[in-house]
Scaffold this active site. Structure first.
Site, mmCIF file in Angstrom:
data_model
loop_
_atom_site.group_PDB
_atom_site.id
_atom_site.type_symbol
_atom_site.label_atom_id
_atom_site.label_comp_id
_atom_site.label_asym_id
_atom_site.label_seq_id
_atom_site.Cartn_x
_atom_site.Cartn_y
_atom_site.Cartn_z
ATOM 1 N N LYS A 1 -12.396 -4.251 18.798
ATOM 2 C CA LYS A 1 -11.031 -4.732 19.035
ATOM 3 C C LYS A 1 -10.544 -4.469 20.455
ATOM 4 O O LYS A 1 -9.391 -4.720 20.774
ATOM 5 C CB LYS A 1 -10.077 -4.085 18.023
ATOM 6 C CG LYS A 1 -10.422 -4.413 16.573
ATOM 7 C CD LYS A 1 -9.390 -3.867 15.600
ATOM 8 C CE LYS A 1 -9.779 -4.197 14.157
ATOM 9 N NZ LYS A 1 -8.710 -3.813 13.200
ATOM 10 N N PRO B 1 -3.582 -12.123 10.398
ATOM 11 C CA PRO B 1 -4.026 -11.887 11.777
ATOM 12 C C PRO B 1 -4.178 -10.396 12.047
ATOM 13 O O PRO B 1 -3.508 -9.568 11.422
ATOM 14 C CB PRO B 1 -2.899 -12.493 12.617
ATOM 15 C CG PRO B 1 -1.700 -12.520 11.721
ATOM 16 C CD PRO B 1 -2.245 -12.737 10.334
ATOM 17 N N ASN C 1 0.839 -1.193 0.000
ATOM 18 C CA ASN C 1 0.000 0.000 0.000
ATOM 19 C C ASN C 1 0.880 1.252 0.000
ATOM 20 O O ASN C 1 2.100 1.156 -0.080
ATOM 21 C CB ASN C 1 -0.947 -0.021 1.213
ATOM 22 C CG ASN C 1 -0.193 -0.151 2.520
ATOM 23 O OD1 ASN C 1 0.580 0.724 2.903
ATOM 24 N ND2 ASN C 1 -0.413 -1.260 3.218
#
Length: 406
Positions: free
Chosen positions: A347, A311, A216
């Site tokens: 999260k 992950p 990216n």
């Protein structure tokens, strides 16, 4: 107002290959408001031309102590009095040795003796020359004389060696100069002594074959700025960094990784001993399930790659039994607040800093950014500013919330 507005800076250039970076260094100093005059040694002109530096600085370049026209007005004394700051970049081992000995056998070393302005050097040399006992003795003497030493950085060198000795890149050099002229920042008033911060930064690269990868646009600038701000406030800082082209902030330790799996492994290992964990890296959500061992040859018009989920680093850190104060980042292109708040809760994060990378002039690869920072109880807007200033504000905010929670 520009940080260096009205400041008069003499840039001394000596004969090292890193001199190729100096036109950009001049441009960036001027972008911050400085008036820059360049002084070159004879050796420096073998690497970069005076005409180039004259064009970017919009000032005549000085390169001789024995220029009869300039010395009609005692040019070397005039320059010495004119300067608010002298930066020597690159500073070769030879130049450092001559300055240490107090020599005045060219215009640049004469200026160093004749000026009352502060002086900084940006060392640039082969790693063995940097580690040489005499070079280290010279550096120690210059520091005792209050001459600032910016760098050096570590990495691949023009000679093929790898190690300390590279001149710092333009961004950290400009940052160092700006810091010199800035009043004490908020991070300087913080005391993070004894705290251990782990920060992820930059992109990850997910291999397709030995040649290609998925990645990216992250430059690592925001993460590195946070690391520098925390270190300046006294924290012990480790940066888990994907591939970036910027230098490691002074006093920080870098752990270089490539893939999301490598970053995940390092993050879980270091987070166990951290007080604060800041997940600023732009981690690939997916990786190729079967990486080709040889370069894939172009054949059919279409090709399919089977991707599997990586992950979730920040979520796994936040799930540790004795988790550190965990700060996430949300780089979004729409519905920024909605996605950020969802990540904060889902999260189990203590804070999340969200930004809109679709807006021109901020986010990936930009020197500026704007953040909206959420905790379970608060929302704080950090408006568009340089990533350095924004990092100082964010570190201040993290510290406040960390103390409250503790």
């Amino acid at each position: 107002m520009q940080i260096l507005q009205g400041k008069k800076i003499v840039l001394g250039i000596t004969g090292g290959i890193a001199a190729y970076k100096t036109p950009e260094l001049v441009r960036r100093l001027k972008d911050n408001g400085a008036d820059v005059r360049v002084v070159m040694t004879t050796a420096a002109k073998a690497f970069i031309t005076p005409l180039t530096l004259q064009a970017v600085s919009a000032n005549a370049v000085s390169d001789s102590l024995l220029d009869s026209q300039a010395e009609l007005a005692m040019g070397h004394i005039e320059l010495a009095k004119w300067a608010d700051f002298i930066l020597i970049a690159p500073a070769t081992a030879d130049a450092i040795a001559r300055i240490t000995c107090g020599m005045a056998n060219d215009l640049l070393t004469t200026l160093c003796l004749a000026t009352s302005a502060p002086i900084a050097i940006a060392p640039a040399m082969n790693q063995q020359m940097w580690h040489a006992e005499i070079t280290q003795e010279n550096i120690a003497k210059l520091i005792l004389r209050k001459i600032a030493v910016f760098g050096p950085g570590s990495g691949a060198q023009a000679c093929g060696d790898v190690g300390l000795g590279r001149m710092l890149d333009v961004d950290p050099l400009v940052s160092h100069v700006c810091q010199f002229f800035q009043p004490a920042s908020k991070t300087a008033q913080l005391d993070l002594s004894g705290q251990r911060w782990v920060i992820t930064a930059g992109p990850t690269r997910e291999a397709i074959d030995p040649v290609r990868y998925i990645s990216n646009h992250s430059s690592g600038k925001m993460g590195y700025a946070i690391a520098q701000a925390a270190q300046l406030a006294g924290a012990e800082v480790q940066i888990i960094s994907g591939p970036v082209s910027i230098g490691v902030p002074d006093g920080c330790k870098k752990i270089a990784v490539e893939s999301a799996l490598q970053m995940h492994q390092q993050a879980l290992e270091l987070a166990n001993k951290a007080d604060v964990f800041v997940a600023c890296a732009a981690v690939a959500d997916y990786r190729v399930s079967d990486v080709a061992t040889q370069k894939i040859k172009k054949s059919a018009d279409e090709m399919q790659l089977n991707l599997v989920k990586n992950p979730d680093i920040v979520a796994d850190v936040a799930a540790l039994p004795a988790k550190p104060f965990t700060v996430g980042f949300a780089a979004e292109t729409q519905d920024v607040a909605h996605y950020a708040l969802d990540k904060l809760k889902r999260k189990n994060l203590d804070m999340i800093a969200a930004n809109n990378v679709a807006l021109l002039g901020q986010g990936f690869n930009s020197d500026d950014n704007a953040l909206t920072v959420f905790s379970s109880k608060n929302k704080t807007e950090l408006p568009l500013a340089s990533k350095k200033i924004l990092a100082e504000q964010l570190v201040q905010l993290i510290s406040q919330h960390y103390i409250e929670k503790k």
